[in-house]
Design a protein around this motif. Structure first.
Motif, PDB file in Angstrom:
ATOM      1  N   LEU A 165      -5.730  -4.693 -11.999  1.00  0.00           N
ATOM      2  CA  LEU A 165      -5.204  -4.240 -10.703  1.00  0.00           C
ATOM      3  C   LEU A 165      -3.973  -3.045 -11.170  1.00  0.00           C
ATOM      4  O   LEU A 165      -3.129  -3.367 -12.073  1.00  0.00           O
ATOM      5  N   GLY A 166      -3.706  -2.188 -10.209  1.00  0.00           N
ATOM      6  CA  GLY A 166      -2.640  -1.249 -10.360  1.00  0.00           C
ATOM      7  C   GLY A 166      -1.386  -2.059  -9.812  1.00  0.00           C
ATOM      8  O   GLY A 166      -1.289  -3.228  -9.842  1.00  0.00           O
ATOM      9  N   GLU A 167      -0.387  -1.138  -9.747  1.00  0.00           N
ATOM     10  CA  GLU A 167       0.692  -1.964  -9.078  1.00  0.00           C
ATOM     11  C   GLU A 167       1.537  -3.215  -9.828  1.00  0.00           C
ATOM     12  O   GLU A 167       1.920  -4.320  -9.262  1.00  0.00           O
ATOM     13  N   GLN A 168       1.511  -3.026 -11.139  1.00  0.00           N
ATOM     14  CA  GLN A 168       2.034  -4.197 -11.962  1.00  0.00           C
ATOM     15  C   GLN A 168       3.572  -4.170 -11.557  1.00  0.00           C
ATOM     16  O   GLN A 168       4.179  -3.185 -11.454  1.00  0.00           O
ATOM     17  N   VAL A 169       3.953  -5.335 -11.335  1.00  0.00           N
ATOM     18  CA  VAL A 169       5.645  -5.180 -11.224  1.00  0.00           C
ATOM     19  C   VAL A 169       6.225  -5.186 -12.367  1.00  0.00           C
ATOM     20  O   VAL A 169       6.065  -5.779 -13.387  1.00  0.00           O
ATOM     21  N   VAL A 170       7.450  -4.601 -12.299  1.00  0.00           N
ATOM     22  CA  VAL A 170       8.158  -4.209 -13.298  1.00  0.00           C
ATOM     23  C   VAL A 170       8.961  -5.350 -13.918  1.00  0.00           C
ATOM     24  O   VAL A 170       9.417  -6.008 -13.115  1.00  0.00           O
TER      25      VAL A 170
END
Ligand code: 5AD
Ligand code: SF4
Length: 463
Positions: free
Chosen positions: A361-366
């Motif tokens: 998935l994209g949008e990995q949380v920093v």
């Protein structure tokens, strides 16, 4: 001290991760004991060192490689002294990484997956001449091939025991490696489980925890070919003389069947503690996680369980920073934590696992946001844990004494709610169940004294 025959070899087993690994480690010790190995608490001097590994998060995997580096040095040092040490990697990292482990750490002699360890003796013989990997996930029943523990081994392990009744998982939560490392759901037949528990009870075990990755999905073969669920199995376990306490872990909310909820009302031996992971409080994230339930469905389920057993202590697992988790999603998780008031919980930063859907998935949380959320969540979890423990002060509860305490004259045990308790007692021994008045709640243990004859047990806690 017992003298051991000169031929006795030593094995050191170190288990990482969940309770299933602790159980598997004990069963491997039972197999190896038939091969002339006795267990030793330290790797130094061992002929065989077995790491029983966990693959659930990246940190767990890194720990294994760090440990293997140290063991390589030990192996080299022992060889210089004329001792040949074998290193075995078992468990879920073995399953997932296979031959890659020996590529990264050539000192490893054998890699054996969680479904193959009943073949350890043959694999060790094979590994004597060449490096060996066995990570098949065969359908055959490994449990049917395992030797039972000896009465001596059971007594050494204490009065509480884990018994694996179910393995594997078909739920496929998007973050989780378990369906890949442990394979499809498998339930052990009732008769096989009962033989094991009767044997444990005959050697003094009083407290059993039935374990499985998705234990409440248990559907084992019962007498006459009937399929038994977990509630029915526990009723049968409760009939075993000597078994006074039963627990089960880990459960999925979707598999809390009506009869299982009713068992919390009707089965006195079933302890009022339930680990029921929710993972997150936002429906958007729960859907992305493929959890198959909403936050409100979880809340309603908790209401039904509490209606059946008002004093039940609940616990959960949480993941923060799942891909796409916004501030408002995270606030939903905090809200759920405050509403349910868990007695304890585990919380983790999301860790992308290769091969799982969430890893792509994209949008990995920093990382900084994840760390901040984890701290905030843990602060709330801790608040509720302390509140739950402090609510015990002044109450009288049954404590099963399991081991010697921290100081002379103290024995330690657990409440029905799985809290550790220390009591001062001269007249009791391990294995006694005593009524205890809780006098003080420390940060990790409760402290109490034996109740007098007129101090009646407190039946229900304020939820
Ligand atoms: N990242 C973080 N935590 C995870 N868990 C499982 N997989 C992951 C992952 N990829 C947590 C879940 C589960 C517990 C055993 O470990 O909360 O319930
Ligand atoms: Fe993993 Fe538990 Fe989900 Fe199964 S139910 S996939 S073991 S988190």
């Amino acid at each position: 001290m017992e003298t051991r025959p000169a031929t006795m070899k030593k094995v050191h087993i170190k288990s990482f991760g969940c309770q299933m690994n602790v159980y598997d480690g004990q069963r491997m010790a039972d197999i190896l004991s038939e091969q002339g190995y006795e267990e030793t608490a330290t790797p130094e001097g061992a002929d065989l060192i077995l790491l029983n590994t966990c693959h659930i998060r990246d940190r767990a995997v890194q720990k294994v490689y760090t440990e293997l580096g140290k063991l390589r040095d030990l192996k080299v040092a022992q060889k210089a002294n004329g001792q040949h040490t074998k290193i075995v990697v078992a468990g879920c990292v073995a399953q997932a990484e296979g031959a890659e482990i020996q590529r990264r750490q050539p000192a490893v002699d054998l890699v054996v997956g969680p479904q193959a360890y009943h073949r350890l003796p043959a694999l060790l013989a094979e590994a004597a001449s060449r490096r060996t990997v066995d990570t098949d996930l065969p359908i055959d029943d490994k449990f049917g091939h395992l030797p039972p523990p000896t009465p001596k081994a059971i007594r050494q392990r204490g009065i509480s025991a884990f018994v694996t009744v179910q393995e594997g998982c078909d739920k496929f939560c998007a973050f989780c490696v378990v369906p890949y490392t442990r394979g499809a759901e498998f339930s052990r037949p009732v008769a096989q489980i009962m033989t094991e528990i009767e044997r444990l009870a005959a050697s003094g075990v009083q407290d059993v925890t039935l374990i499985g990755q998705n234990v409440n999905a248990y559907h084992g073969e019962g007498p006459g070919g009937a399929v038994w669920g977990l509630a029915r199995l526990m009723q049968r376990v409760a009939e075993v003389p000597g078994i006074g306490r039963i627990r089960y872990t880990t459960s999925h909310p979707r598999d809390m069947a009506d009869d299982l909820i009713a068992a919390h009302r009707d089965l006195p031996q079933l302890m009022p503690f339930l680990h029921l992971p929710v993972q997150a409080g936002s429906d958007r994230i729960l859907a992305a996680m493929n959890r198959k339930h909403t936050a409100d469905e979880y809340r309603r389920l908790i209401e039904r369980i509490r209606a059946a057993r008002p004093d039940i202590a609940l616990s959960s697992d949480f993941i923060v920073g799942f891909p796409g988790e916004s501030d408002s999603d995270f606030e939903d998780t905090l809200r759920l934590v405050d509403e349910v008031g868990f007695a304890s919980s585990y919380s983790f930063k999301y860790s992308p696992r290769p091969g799982t859907p969430a890893a792509d998935l994209g949008e990995q949380v920093v990382p900084a946001v994840m760390s901040e959320r984890l701290l905030r969540l843990q602060e709330r979890i801790e608040h509720h844990r302390q509140a739950f423990n402090h609510a015990m002060v002044g109450r009288t509860v049954e404590v099963l004494l399991e081991r010697v305490g921290r100081h002379p004259g103290q024995l330690a045990g657990k409440t029905p709610y799985l809290q550790a308790v220390q009591i001062e007692t001269e007249s009791n021994q391990i294995g006694d169940r005593v009524q205890v008045v809780i006098e003080r709640a420390g940060s990790n243990s409760l402290f109490g004294r034996k109740a007098g004859p007129d101090e009646v047990p407190s039946k229900e806690l304020a939820a």
